[in-house]
Design an enzyme around this catalytic site. Structure first.
Site, PDB file in Angstrom:
ATOM      1  N   ASP A   1       9.683   4.820 -10.577  1.00 22.00           N
ATOM      2  CA  ASP A   1       9.139   5.367 -11.825  1.00 22.00           C
ATOM      3  C   ASP A   1       9.801   6.676 -12.219  1.00 22.00           C
ATOM      4  OD1 ASP A   1       7.481   3.214 -11.866  1.00 22.00           O
ATOM      5  OD2 ASP A   1       5.606   4.347 -11.859  1.00 22.00           O
TER       6      ASP A   1
ATOM      7  N   SER B   1       0.809  -1.199   0.000  1.00 19.39           N
ATOM      8  CA  SER B   1       0.000   0.000   0.000  1.00 19.39           C
ATOM      9  C   SER B   1       0.858   1.271   0.000  1.00 19.39           C
ATOM     10  CB  SER B   1      -0.926  -0.055   1.222  1.00 19.39           C
ATOM     11  OG  SER B   1      -1.973   0.850   1.111  1.00 19.39           O
TER      12      SER B   1
ATOM     13  N   LYS C   1      -0.893  -4.115  -3.270  1.00 17.41           N
ATOM     14  CA  LYS C   1      -2.180  -3.541  -2.869  1.00 17.41           C
ATOM     15  C   LYS C   1      -2.291  -2.143  -3.451  1.00 17.41           C
ATOM     16  CE  LYS C   1      -5.098  -2.137   0.963  1.00 17.41           C
ATOM     17  NZ  LYS C   1      -5.228  -0.741   0.523  1.00 17.41           N
TER      18      LYS C   1
END
Length: 534
Positions: free
Chosen positions: A311, A300, A325
């Site tokens: 990224d 999460s 999640k």
């Protein structure tokens, strides 16, 4: 309004609950005109009333209607996803007490799986962790009584208690025979940053265990302190961090991103559930390289931070593939004091990845996390997952957690006897270390010198073994000697913790941590990202 990124399962702590939950107006859950289910609802309400009438009139025994209805509400939420849940009024009261910090316990995050209390994670720094309880353990007996089929109310009654009182457990663990352990109840720590320490003259280490209301400021303070000590590269440890508050995940990620860029965004059915979180350059710091360490227990909010770093090509992500999640929950209070925690959105990393794993079969959903060959299976299926590109054009994958740039497995190959010493409720290492400090305090010197040059002598190690023999009957000393170097590090860490504090304890202890030590070998790759961003 804060949103909550819950832990792997419906998160409960005996002593504290991870996350902050809020009440929102129920009007935010009204149905849209385009998808009006009121006719179905009206029909099914009539059927439910008929069922309740017949049960109340015909069932041979008295029925607890409150429990019956709570079970029905749970069934409704179970049809959604593993992270949307109903919280009974009694359980909600327990959560409120947890946030007021008015109780003590053994400190575990748990769920009832296969009729047993299953440990999702021990509370870091709590009595269960100190006693050696691990994620995935299940409780077979409590004080000699069978714990199979126990309900949540009884869990609280049996595992909570005053500080200093004890509870005897029989514990099951995958790959091991059931074993007995005694846990001494204690206060449950509330901090998010478990440790912040320099590993050497250049390398800082910060261990973030959860995302609470103060995680952002805690991590900022930790980084500031490490920079003042000369840090120019950081290991951020997010292993077994099961999540927490979305806003705080954004705050932590922003600490490492010094350019205006997307950190995470959410998509839901309604506009208020759709948000884009953009980094504020003035909050970020790009003057040091970073390695983020994750494992299958990183979920999460942890995945938001790791996903942003990966990224945006800010640093290197190492370890194991994370939990997977990608759902955001919000809690709404109900009129009888109960509440629901419902998934309102999915979140996406900057490259557009949705990292939520499939959850068609709840049992497989949780079971998959504990598979020994999980990484190999995920790697073999990687090409079936949707590919995305980082800011610098590297390929990353969605559809199932954050895949590390470099896979580093957890390895801790010590004997069972050594494990029993480490988990002994009498805290043998702690006690022996305290005595050692009392006899050798001045000779230990300052921490930095102790950290880099001090080692437990063979004579002192043999004295430690004599102490173990006096405390544990029929102990296998020859087996313990196989773990000599490991035990020396553990004793050294206890000495550091007893003399200087928990940061220093972990500064020593992680030198026996295969994943952290493995991560340090990859700062050349992490430094390359820093060069690219300047």
């Amino acid at each position: 309004m804060n949103k909550v990124l819950n832990s792997n399962f419906w998160s409960w702590l005996t002593g504290i609950v991870i996350g902050v939950f809020i009440t929102i107006p129920t009007t935010q859950f009204l149905y849209s005109k385009q998808n009006n289910p009121y006719a179905t609802i009206e029909t099914k309400f009539k059927v439910m009333n008929q069922i309740l009438y017949y049960v109340n009139q015909l069932y041979y025994d008295n029925v607890d209607m409150e429990s019956l209805m709570d079970g029905a509400f749970e069934g409704i939420m179970n049809q959604l996803d593993p992270h949307s849940v109903f919280i009974s009024a009694k359980d909600q009261k327990n959560i409120d007490e947890m946030f007021r910090g008015e109780f003590q316990g053994i400190g575990i995050e748990f769920d009832i799986l296969n009729e047993y209390i299953t440990v999702i994670a021990p509370v870091v720094g709590g009595p269960s962790e100190k006693a050696g309880i691990l994620a995935g353990d299940w409780i077979i007996e409590i004080d000699g009584a069978d714990a199979q089929g126990i309900d949540r109310d009884d869990v609280y009654k049996k595992l909570r208690g005053k500080k200093g009182t004890k509870v005897d457990l029989k514990v099951g663990r995958i790959g091991s025979d059931p074993f007995s352990i005694t846990i001494i109840r204690d206060d449950i720590p509330l901090y998010s940053v478990r440790a912040s320490v320099m590993l050497d003259d250049r390398t800082g280490y910060a261990w973030l265990t959860r995302f609470s209301t103060k995680s952002g400021p805690e991590v900022r303070k930790a980084i500031s302190g490490l920079l003042k000590q000369g840090m120019d590269r950081l290991v951020l440890d997010l292993r077994n961090n099961s999540g927490g508050i979305l806003d705080q995940a954004v705050e932590v990620a922003n600490l490492f991103i010094a350019e205006k860029d997307t950190l995470v965004y959410t998509k839901g059915k309604y506009k208020q559930a759709e948000q884009v979180f953009v980094a504020s350059p003035r909050k970020g710091n790009a003057d040091f390289s970073i390695i983020v360490v994750i494992n299958r227990g990183s979920a999460s909010a942890s995945e938001i931070v790791a996903g942003a770093v990966q990224d945006l090509d800010r640093g290197l992500v190492v370890g194991e593939t994370s939990f997977g999640k990608g759902l955001v929950q919000r809690q709404a209070g109900l009129s009888d004091g109960s509440a629901i925690r419902v998934t309102i959105a999915q979140y996406y990393t900057p490259s557009g990845r949705l990292i939520q794993r499939p959850f068609d079969n709840d049992n497989d959903y949780y079971k998959e996390i504990y598979e020994k060959d999980r990484e190999e299976k995920l790697d073999s299926l990687k090409q079936l997952r949707p590919p995305f590109l980082t800011r610098k054009g590297r390929t990353v994958y969605g559809g199932g957690g954050i895949t590390p740039d470099i896979y580093i497995p957890w390895e801790n190959d010590i004997t069972q006897t050594t494990r029993s010493i480490m988990t002994d409720p009498k805290r043998l290492l702690f006690n022996w270390s305290n005595t050692y400090i009392n006899n050798n305090n001045e000779a230990l010197g300052e921490y930095k010198q102790f950290q880099t040059t001090w080692g437990l002598s063979d004579d002192d190690y043999n004295n430690f073994l004599d102490y173990l023999s006096s405390e544990i009957k029929d102990i296998d000393i020859d087996e313990i000697k196989k773990d000599k170097e490991y035990l020396k590090i553990m004793v050294k860490s206890e000495i550091a913790g007893n003399k200087w504090g928990r940061d220093e304890l972990w500064g020593i202890r992680i030198t026996a941590d295969s994943q952290i030590m493995g991560a340090l070998n990859h700062f050349n790759e992490a430094d390359a990202f820093l060069v690219q961003s300047n």
